[in-house]
Scaffold this active site. Structure first.
Site, PDB file in Angstrom:
ATOM      1  CG  HIS A 104       4.940  -1.739   1.893  1.00  0.00           C
ATOM      2  ND1 HIS A 104       3.466  -2.148   2.208  1.00  0.00           N
ATOM      3  CD2 HIS A 104       4.847  -2.265   3.065  1.00  0.00           C
ATOM      4  CE1 HIS A 104       2.824  -2.777   2.965  1.00  0.00           C
ATOM      5  NE2 HIS A 104       3.916  -2.818   3.931  1.00  0.00           N
ATOM      6  CG  HIS A 140      -0.347  -0.304   2.464  1.00  0.00           C
ATOM      7  ND1 HIS A 140       0.446   0.289   3.042  1.00  0.00           N
ATOM      8  CD2 HIS A 140       0.000  -1.153   3.237  1.00  0.00           C
ATOM      9  CE1 HIS A 140       1.171  -0.094   4.537  1.00  0.00           C
ATOM     10  NE2 HIS A 140       0.567  -1.127   4.270  1.00  0.00           N
ATOM     11  CD  GLN A 151       6.684 -11.721  10.402  1.00  0.00           C
ATOM     12  OE1 GLN A 151       7.640 -11.699   9.419  1.00  0.00           O
ATOM     13  NE2 GLN A 151       6.047 -10.230  10.729  1.00  0.00           N
TER      14      GLN A 151
END
Ligand code: PAF
Length: 282
Positions: free
Chosen positions: A39, A36, A63
């Protein structure tokens, strides 16, 4: 122009070797895709200071706390590559899980202290996964510079600590959070919000702003905090994992902004966990 897509560490090294020999400054923008404007602002920042820019896309299983969350994470590689085509990106590194964690992989990078609060508590193992993959990405790309969003402020501080502690020759740049017009912090997870939830999501930022402004003006944190919880409840947030004021550098818990402070929140709306943080007093 589209950046070459590199799927193996060998292909990545083949691309970076000449840049390293020429002494070029290599910037890495680590992402999990579903890109998006947040970034893209990191890519723009990297372009400004580096000779070469590598964007990485890897949805890192280490993660994620549960398989469901990992499976539902948006994956939009073709669209991501298209969004990057207007930037001078020199390589898009998109390894698969076997490339990153081959059979027998046994090493974990763990950062103490900063990871023992907030998301470190609510997402056990999350920051080990982040630190491990980021250390690998720094080494694989031979980056001199790395770009992370302040949206994930705790992550940014953890990465900074790791780079410092391990003497990694990488300058870590923190870039401001990019917000939607209604204040919602941009996040790949916003794609998971229903239309109805999306209209309510900005209440998190609004409630945080009210606390931050109140505290900066000398108001009582506990009273402002209690009001914010009521507001979130009324907007349909089902659970608040944390809504806390902490020191910006070492994330010590504060009840008054006696040092540069930030307000941090993680809250659930219609099954989606939203996180945000803002500075207290500018
Ligand atoms: O912020 C993210 O998207 C991820 O945590 C990161 C830094 C790319 C590591 O997987």
């Amino acid at each position: 122009m589209s950046a070459p897509i590199l799927r193996s560490v060998a292909a990545l090294r083949e691309a970076t070797d000449p840049w390293i020999r020429a002494g070029e400054r290599i910037g890495v923008v680590p992402t999990m895709g579903a890109l998006h404007d947040g970034h893209l602002s990191l890519v723009a920042a990297a372009e400004k200071v580096c000779d070469r820019v590598i964007v990485t896309i890897f949805v890192n299983p280490r993660q994620f706390g549960n398989a469901e969350d990992l499976d539902s994470y948006p994956r939009t590689e073709a669209e991501d590559a298209r969004k990057l085509s207007r930037f001078a990106v020199d390589g898009l590194f998109v390894p698969d899980v076997c490339e990153m964690y081959p059979e027998g992989f046994a090493t974990t990078v763990s950062v103490a202290g900063l990871t023992e609060v907030m998301d470190g508590v609510h997402r056990p193992g999350h920051f080990e996964g982040v630190a491990t993959v980021v250390a690998k990405l720094f080494n694989q790309t031979s980056a001199t510079d790395a770009f992370f969003g302040e949206k994930d402020f705790q992550q940014l501080q953890v990465v900074r600590r790791m780079a410092r502690d391990l003497n990694l020759p990488v300058t870590v740049h923190g870039c401001p959070t990019i917000r939607e017009i209604d204040g919602l912090a941009m996040s790949s997870r916003n794609l998971l919000l229903s239309d109805r939830a999306r209209t309510r999501a900005p209440v998190l930022f609004e409630a945080m702003e009210t606390i931050a402004e109140g505290v900066a003006a000398g108001g009582d944190f506990d009273a402002l905090h209690a009001e914010a919880l009521k507001r979130l409840d009324a907007a349909g947030f089902t659970k608040v994992d944390y809504l806390e004021m902490r020191a910006a550098d070492d994330l010590t818990l504060l009840s008054a902004p006696i040092r540069p402070a930030r307000l941090f929140a993680a809250a659930w709306l219609a099954g989606v966990r939203l996180i945000d943080n803002i500075a207290v007093g500018g």
